[in-house]
Design a protein around this motif. Structure first.
Motif, PDB file in Angstrom:
ATOM      1  N   VAL A  15       0.826  -1.204   0.000  1.00  0.00           N
ATOM      2  CA  VAL A  15       0.000   0.000   0.000  1.00  0.00           C
ATOM      3  C   VAL A  15       0.861   1.255   0.000  1.00  0.00           C
ATOM      4  O   VAL A  15       0.351   2.355   0.136  1.00  0.00           O
ATOM      5  N   ASP A  26      -7.078   2.178  -5.073  1.00  0.00           N
ATOM      6  CA  ASP A  26      -5.663   2.562  -5.016  1.00  0.00           C
ATOM      7  C   ASP A  26      -5.488   3.842  -4.204  1.00  0.00           C
ATOM      8  O   ASP A  26      -4.624   3.937  -3.329  1.00  0.00           O
ATOM      9  N   LEU A  29      -6.030   3.221  -0.465  1.00  0.00           N
ATOM     10  CA  LEU A  29      -4.911   2.558   0.206  1.00  0.00           C
ATOM     11  C   LEU A  29      -3.719   3.502   0.376  1.00  0.00           C
ATOM     12  O   LEU A  29      -3.017   3.461   1.391  1.00  0.00           O
ATOM     13  N   TYR A  33      -2.090   4.627   3.897  1.00  0.00           N
ATOM     14  CA  TYR A  33      -0.651   4.509   4.146  1.00  0.00           C
ATOM     15  C   TYR A  33      -0.096   5.829   4.682  1.00  0.00           C
ATOM     16  O   TYR A  33       0.673   5.856   5.648  1.00  0.00           O
ATOM     17  N   CYS A  71     -13.523  -0.299  -0.746  1.00  0.00           N
ATOM     18  CA  CYS A  71     -12.363   0.261  -0.047  1.00  0.00           C
ATOM     19  C   CYS A  71     -12.165  -0.407   1.307  1.00  0.00           C
ATOM     20  O   CYS A  71     -11.045  -0.798   1.668  1.00  0.00           O
ATOM     21  N   ALA A  74     -10.909  -3.894   0.910  1.00  0.00           N
ATOM     22  CA  ALA A  74      -9.500  -3.911   0.508  1.00  0.00           C
ATOM     23  C   ALA A  74      -8.598  -3.748   1.725  1.00  0.00           C
ATOM     24  O   ALA A  74      -7.551  -4.399   1.835  1.00  0.00           O
ATOM     25  N   LEU A  75      -9.008  -2.886   2.650  1.00  0.00           N
ATOM     26  CA  LEU A  75      -8.231  -2.699   3.877  1.00  0.00           C
ATOM     27  C   LEU A  75      -8.221  -3.983   4.700  1.00  0.00           C
ATOM     28  O   LEU A  75      -7.173  -4.392   5.223  1.00  0.00           O
ATOM     29  N   ARG A  78      -5.916  -6.641   2.921  1.00  0.00           N
ATOM     30  CA  ARG A  78      -4.484  -6.374   3.049  1.00  0.00           C
ATOM     31  C   ARG A  78      -3.985  -6.737   4.443  1.00  0.00           C
ATOM     32  O   ARG A  78      -2.884  -7.251   4.606  1.00  0.00           O
TER      33      ARG A  78
END
Length: 233
Positions: A15, A26, A29, A33, A71, A74-75, A78
């Motif tokens: 990320v 994208d 992330l 970060y 979103c 995705a978090l 990961r």
């Protein structure tokens, strides 16, 4: 959280900001970060809750409900990929915050998107990017002279909490920090349908002379009651 361990895990999650990012996931992330580098010292419960209930909805221009869910998932994905490198408390805090966010954030970011359209925001949708060309042209026009605003003599900015969604296309708000100050804002039915008692709105509102109701002029954020503890007020 311990910096080296967590930031190393983030690096392995891939990320870290890249030169080219094409999707809203994208960008999400990358935003997470950048947030992590600044707030990694927070306890895990605060770290994830602060991001999902304040920083993300503050900085996001507005998303469709499915985009918001993508979103958050995705978090989750990961972090699940690096469970072996993260302590149980961090994993549990991430899961809890994400599950809570799934119940409120899709509606709130959709509400923000709808309110920004109502107030004349040129960007209708961010992924894919859709721009209302007429509103864009209006925004590009030179600002009106100060005397044009003499009719709109009352202006309030700040964080407002929804007290009640009224039946006559209005919402009753109270200003956080000045709870005695209550205002009625005129909205369209479509926006009211997505609003709930307790929602927190970061707004600029105006009231014309001799009027008793207010109009939204700018919408900067939509938050759940959980986000109230992180507001800079």
């Amino acid at each position: 959280m311990e910096q080296i361990q967590y930031m190393q895990a983030l690096y392995e999650m891939d990320v870290e900001p890249q030169e080219i990012s094409n999707t809203f996931v994208d960008h999400f992330l990358i935003h997470f970060y950048q947030y992590s580098k600044k707030f990694y010292q927070e306890p895990p419960e605060v770290f994830f809750s602060k991001y999902l209930s304040f920083h993300f909805p503050r900085d996001c221009g507005g998303l469709l409900p499915q985009q918001t869910l993508d979103c958050i998932r995705a978090l989750e994905e990961r972090h699940s990929q690096c469970e072996g490198k993260l302590d149980r408390r961090t994993i549990r805090a991430c899961r809890t915050a994400c599950e809570e966010a799934k119940t409120v954030l899709p509606r709130l970011l959709d509400l923000k998107r709808r309110l920004r359209i109502l107030t004349g925001e040129a960007v209708v949708q961010y992924a894919p990017l859709i721009i209302d060309i007429n509103k864009y042209r209006q925004q590009r026009q030179p600002a009106r002279k100060k005397e044009d605003f003499t009719e709109r003599s009352y202006v309030e900015t700040g964080y407002f909490q929804v007290l009640a969604v009224l039946s006559n296309q209005m919402v009753m708000l109270t200003k956080i920090g000045e709870e005695e100050k209550k205002i009625k804002v005129v909205l369209e039915r479509e926006q009211l349908r997505h609003m709930r008692t307790g929602d927190i709105l970061q707004l600029k509102v105006v009231r014309r002379l001799f009027y008793t109701t207010w109009d939204m002029e700018e919408v900067r954020g939509c938050y759940s009651p959980v986000g109230r503890s992180f507001l800079p007020v």
